[in-house]
Design a protein around this motif. Structure first.
Motif, PDB file in Angstrom:
ATOM      1  N   UNK A   1       0.565   5.665   0.349  1.00 53.90           N
ATOM      2  CA  UNK A   1      -0.340   6.574   1.022  1.00 53.90           C
ATOM      3  C   UNK A   1      -0.339   7.971   0.408  1.00 53.90           C
TER       4      UNK A   1
ATOM      5  N   UNK B   1       5.081   9.907   5.071  1.00 54.86           N
ATOM      6  CA  UNK B   1       4.966   8.445   5.057  1.00 54.86           C
ATOM      7  C   UNK B   1       6.309   7.730   5.129  1.00 54.86           C
TER       8      UNK B   1
ATOM      9  N   UNK C   1       2.135   8.432  13.806  1.00 56.45           N
ATOM     10  CA  UNK C   1       2.735   9.050  12.621  1.00 56.45           C
ATOM     11  C   UNK C   1       2.487   8.179  11.383  1.00 56.45           C
ATOM     12  N   UNK C   2       2.422   8.852  10.253  1.00 59.81           N
ATOM     13  CA  UNK C   2       2.220   8.133   8.993  1.00 59.81           C
ATOM     14  C   UNK C   2       3.311   7.093   8.741  1.00 59.81           C
ATOM     15  N   UNK C   3       4.554   7.430   9.122  1.00 55.31           N
ATOM     16  CA  UNK C   3       5.628   6.489   8.778  1.00 55.31           C
ATOM     17  C   UNK C   3       5.567   5.218   9.612  1.00 55.31           C
ATOM     18  N   UNK C   4       4.871   5.252  10.726  1.00 49.20           N
ATOM     19  CA  UNK C   4       4.668   4.021  11.492  1.00 49.20           C
ATOM     20  C   UNK C   4       3.653   3.145  10.759  1.00 49.20           C
ATOM     21  N   UNK C   5       2.626   3.790  10.205  1.00 50.43           N
ATOM     22  CA  UNK C   5       1.666   3.031   9.393  1.00 50.43           C
ATOM     23  C   UNK C   5       2.376   2.420   8.184  1.00 50.43           C
ATOM     24  N   UNK C   6       3.296   3.185   7.587  1.00 52.31           N
ATOM     25  CA  UNK C   6       4.071   2.642   6.467  1.00 52.31           C
ATOM     26  C   UNK C   6       4.854   1.402   6.900  1.00 52.31           C
TER      27      UNK C   6
ATOM     28  N   UNK D   1       2.569  -1.397   7.081  1.00 54.86           N
ATOM     29  CA  UNK D   1       2.141  -1.837   5.752  1.00 54.86           C
ATOM     30  C   UNK D   1       3.224  -2.670   5.062  1.00 54.86           C
TER      31      UNK D   1
ATOM     32  N   UNK E   1       8.198   5.766  -2.344  1.00 56.06           N
ATOM     33  CA  UNK E   1       7.163   4.938  -1.718  1.00 56.06           C
ATOM     34  C   UNK E   1       6.741   3.809  -2.665  1.00 56.06           C
TER      35      UNK E   1
ATOM     36  N   UNK F   1       0.834  -1.192   0.000  1.00 56.71           N
ATOM     37  CA  UNK F   1       0.000   0.000   0.000  1.00 56.71           C
ATOM     38  C   UNK F   1       0.870   1.243   0.000  1.00 56.71           C
TER      39      UNK F   1
ATOM     40  N   UNK G   1       0.250  11.115   1.699  1.00 56.09           N
ATOM     41  CA  UNK G   1       1.230  12.178   1.917  1.00 56.09           C
ATOM     42  C   UNK G   1       2.645  11.616   1.969  1.00 56.09           C
TER      43      UNK G   1
END
Ligand SMILES: Nc1ncnc2c1ncn2[C@@H]1O[C@H](COP(=O)(O)OP(=O)(O)O)[C@@H](O)[C@H]1O
Ligand code: SF4
Ligand SMILES: [Mg+2]
Lengths: 343, 332
Positions: free
Chosen positions: A100, A106, B227-232, B235, A168, A98, A102
């Motif tokens: 994202x 990210x 934070x978004x990068x933790x979600x990354x 993923x 990404x 996946x 931003x």
């Protein structure tokens, strides 16, 4: 052959202090390898929540999820909704990836992009650090980052937004996933960069023969990349069709509204764009009947005020084209004609 | 990076110079007269004047400062003839109350304070960070509530109260030997004796300081987790353990470095309450005695400058480390 991803009757809701947020409400769709499905809808319609559920990225303790999201793997089907968390984790990054919205936030600010890509690679590959770096450079090259061999050691803040989104994408592709979910990958980027990234996604889809779910709130961008489109409104899929069908014979007043709000070359320059009036409803307290009714210009055409009382079922005109609306086909033909351009 | 270092190093030297001048000026213009204080019983203006000359206070303040600075680099002598004595470089002056070169006094006190500081620092970082992580991971659960109670107790109890209570409890349990209490022994000659001397004050300081580190760690870990990068990272398929260790903690704990560096430096300058209550002959007690009982100007000057220098130097070290940790602040 079966589609790679089959989502069936997916419900996702969040219990909050203000009430239950029903973000995905009976969602069903499927997407095959080599196919791109666009999921379109205004911000807050449940697009991210739906796909995060497929990826198993919701906190299971704080989220109510039911239904199925089946990945048809070579080894057999796995339902990411009901499979053990550890099983789903081992599908992430490998079978499904996946990216994202931003790209600025990210990527981890403290690690070089090479480190971050190699980390993903080494999860599913035995090999030295050098092998991982080689693979990272290969992919950075593939996604069009000039001087990849040098830039692999740089940090996210040294890249522009568009370049970060390429990073990404490279990271998502490092283990040859069969499914790529792109959650508004171009929303945060400049218009000129947007089409480059979409082009890249299309190229990569061919290269890797992936099933792609492309989320966007902009129906304008899907024409060039998508094969099929799901239109989401207030947690539900209100219309689902092949891209041409959707553009030329939209069946749902909301889709019509979206189409009327994008600039179209074939309608000439003097056509004014019309945004859909009003706001989407709160997902905590949806209106009775059709969720779109408060904003719908055509509900008066439906007898007995049914729009306010009955939730429209998904009516599948053909196997490939369905919509949730009480209007009849002849009424729709009339509406499309008067809206102009659509036949 | 080298340019960055050179720039910071220059700034550090300048700051230390300015600090020494300010400290020197403040103490020069205080209304006390060391010449009169060291005058003894048979005091008259002649003796005071002689004293003043002997102490080197009969020249202008800039000249005094010049001599002081010179003494840092070359041996310095006071008095004439039989009363002559000198302190080898690097000298911070001579304590007329204790009849000892200040450098010698500091040399004796510093290992005590350093032992106190390093032990409690390690203990409080371990306690604070692990409590903080547990509280963040178990948000809202009993572990979190226990950590909150710990934080409230830690920050609201003054350190001397904790120290006295600990001492009281320890002596009731027979853990305090009045003969050995506060006795300085080197960890290299008698490690067990060293531990015996320091474990109680370590605990006291650690309990006091780890509270704010618990709170800080907890909120940083919670914040970073969203934070978004933790979600990354998730993923990508990383396990929760790796996400916590490599991704969350790295970002959550880096800001702690500044705080920890300064706290440690301040502690190295002397812990007045703890040293006094636990009878430890460290820098804190040296300074407080110099101020309260002796008005021992050279000692006060030296300990103040030392403390300030430690903070400034630690700031530099922390900045360099931080630049290493966070690539965004790396320059050149
Ligand atoms: N973890 C959560 N807890 C509560 N509400 C949430 C959570 N995540 C998303 N929502 C809500 O669900 C709705 C749909 O969100 P989302 O799927 O992100 O919309 P979008 O279509 O813009 O991607 C929004 O109203 C959002 O506020
Ligand atoms: S069901 Fe009624 S309110 Fe809903 S979209 Fe159709 S016409 Fe409009
Ligand atoms: Mg979204």
């Amino acid at each position: 052959m079966k589609p790679f991803l089959e989502v069936k009757n997916l419900f996702v809701s969040f219990p909050t202090e203000d009430g239950v947020v029903r973000a995905s409400d009976d969602i069903s769709f499927s997407v095959s390898r080599g196919e791109t499905l666009a999921v379109v809808g205004e911000s807050g319609s449940g697009k991210s929540v739906t796909t995060l559920a497929v990826m198993g990225l919701h906190n299971r303790k704080r989220t109510n999820i039911s239904g199925h999201a089946i990945l048809n793997l070579p080894t057999g089907p796995v339902d990411t909704i009901s499979a053990p968390e550890e099983t789903v984790r081992k599908l992430r990054g490998k079978s499904m990836a996946m990216i994202f919205q931003d790209p600025m936030s990210a990527l981890h600010p403290y690690y070089s992009i090479g480190n971050q890509i190699t980390e993903a690679w080494s999860l599913y590959n035995d090999g030295s650090k050098a092998d991982g770096t080689k693979r990272a450079i290969e992919l950075l090259d593939l996604v069009g980052i000039p001087g990849a061999a040098k830039r692999v050691e740089e940090y996210p803040h040294q890249f522009s937004g568009g370049m970060r989104q390429r990073v990404m994408i490279a990271m998502a592709l490092v283990n040859n996933p069969s499914l790529l979910i792109a959650d508004e990958p171009t929303t945060a980027l400049d218009v000129t960069i947007q089409s480059q990234i979409l082009q890249l996604l299309r190229d990569m889809q061919k290269e890797f023969n992936m099933a792609v779910v492309l989320i966007t709130h902009d129906l304008g961008v899907v024409a060039e990349v998508a094969d099929r489109v799901c239109v989401m409104y207030a947690g539900k899929i209100v219309e689902q069709a092949k891209i041409d069908e959707l553009y030329y014979r939209p069946d749902h007043p909301y889709t019509l509204g979206l189409l009327n709000s994008i600039p179209r070359v074939d309608r000439g320059g003097d056509q004014r764009l019309q945004a859909i009036p009003g706001q989407p409803p709160s997902l905590i307290s949806l209106p009775q009947g059709c969720s779109f009714r408060p904003r719908c210009a055509h509900s008066k055409l439906v007898p007995n005020n049914r729009c306010a009382t009955d939730v429209p079922e998904l009516y599948e005109k053909t196997e490939a084209h369905g919509s949730r609306c009480h209007l009849t086909e002849s009424q729709l033909v009339q509406i499309r004609t008067s809206a102009g351009g659509h036949s | 990076m080298l340019k960055f270092l050179a720039k910071r190093l220059t700034a550090t030297v300048v700051v230390i110079g300015l600090i020494s001048i300010s400290v020197f000026l403040i103490f020069s213009y205080l209304p006390m007269d060391p010449a009169a204080l060291t005058c003894g019983k048979a005091c008259n203006p002649v003796v005071i004047a002689a004293n003043r000359h002997r102490l080197g206070l009969d020249v202008s303040v800039p000249v005094q400062y010049g001599r002081f600075v010179k003494g840092l680099f070359v041996d310095r002598t006071w008095g004439e003839g039989a009363a002559k004595f000198s302190c080898p470089a690097p000298g911070f002056g001579y304590s007329f109350n204790r009849h000892e070169c200040v450098t010698q006094l500091i040399k004796e006190a510093f290992p005590v304070t350093f032992s106190l500081a390093i032990g409690s620092f390690i203990l409080w970082m371990l306690l604070g960070i692990s409590f903080g992580i547990v509280a963040a991971r178990k948000q809202g659960k009993w572990q979190d509530k226990a950590a909150t109670a710990f934080v409230v107790a830690g920050v609201s109890l003054p350190v001397f109260v904790t120290a006295l209570l600990t001492l009281l409890a320890a002596s009731k349990l027979g853990l305090v030997n009045p003969i050995e209490f506060g006795r300085w022994v080197s960890p290299f000659t008698d490690p067990i004796g060293w531990l015996k001397t320091f474990y109680l004050p370590w605990i006291v300081l650690a309990l006091f300081s780890s509270a704010s580190y618990t709170r800080f760690t907890r909120s940083n870990v919670i914040e970073t987790s969203s934070e978004d990068y933790i979600r990354t990272a998730r993923a990508k398929g990383l396990s929760e353990k790796v996400i916590l260790r490599k991704h969350t903690l790295r970002a959550a704990l880096a800001p702690l470095l500044t705080l920890a560096g300064i706290d440690f430096a301040v502690l190295l300058g002397g812990a007045i309450f703890t040293e006094t209550i636990f009878n430890l002959p460290g820098l804190g007690r040296l300074s407080i005695n110099a101020v309260l009982t002796d008005y021992d100007l050279p000692v006060i000057l030296a300990t103040t400058m030392l403390a300030a220098t430690l903070v400034v130097v630690m700031n530099l070290i922390v900045d360099v480390l931080y630049a290493y940790l966070d690539p965004r602040v790396r320059v050149g």
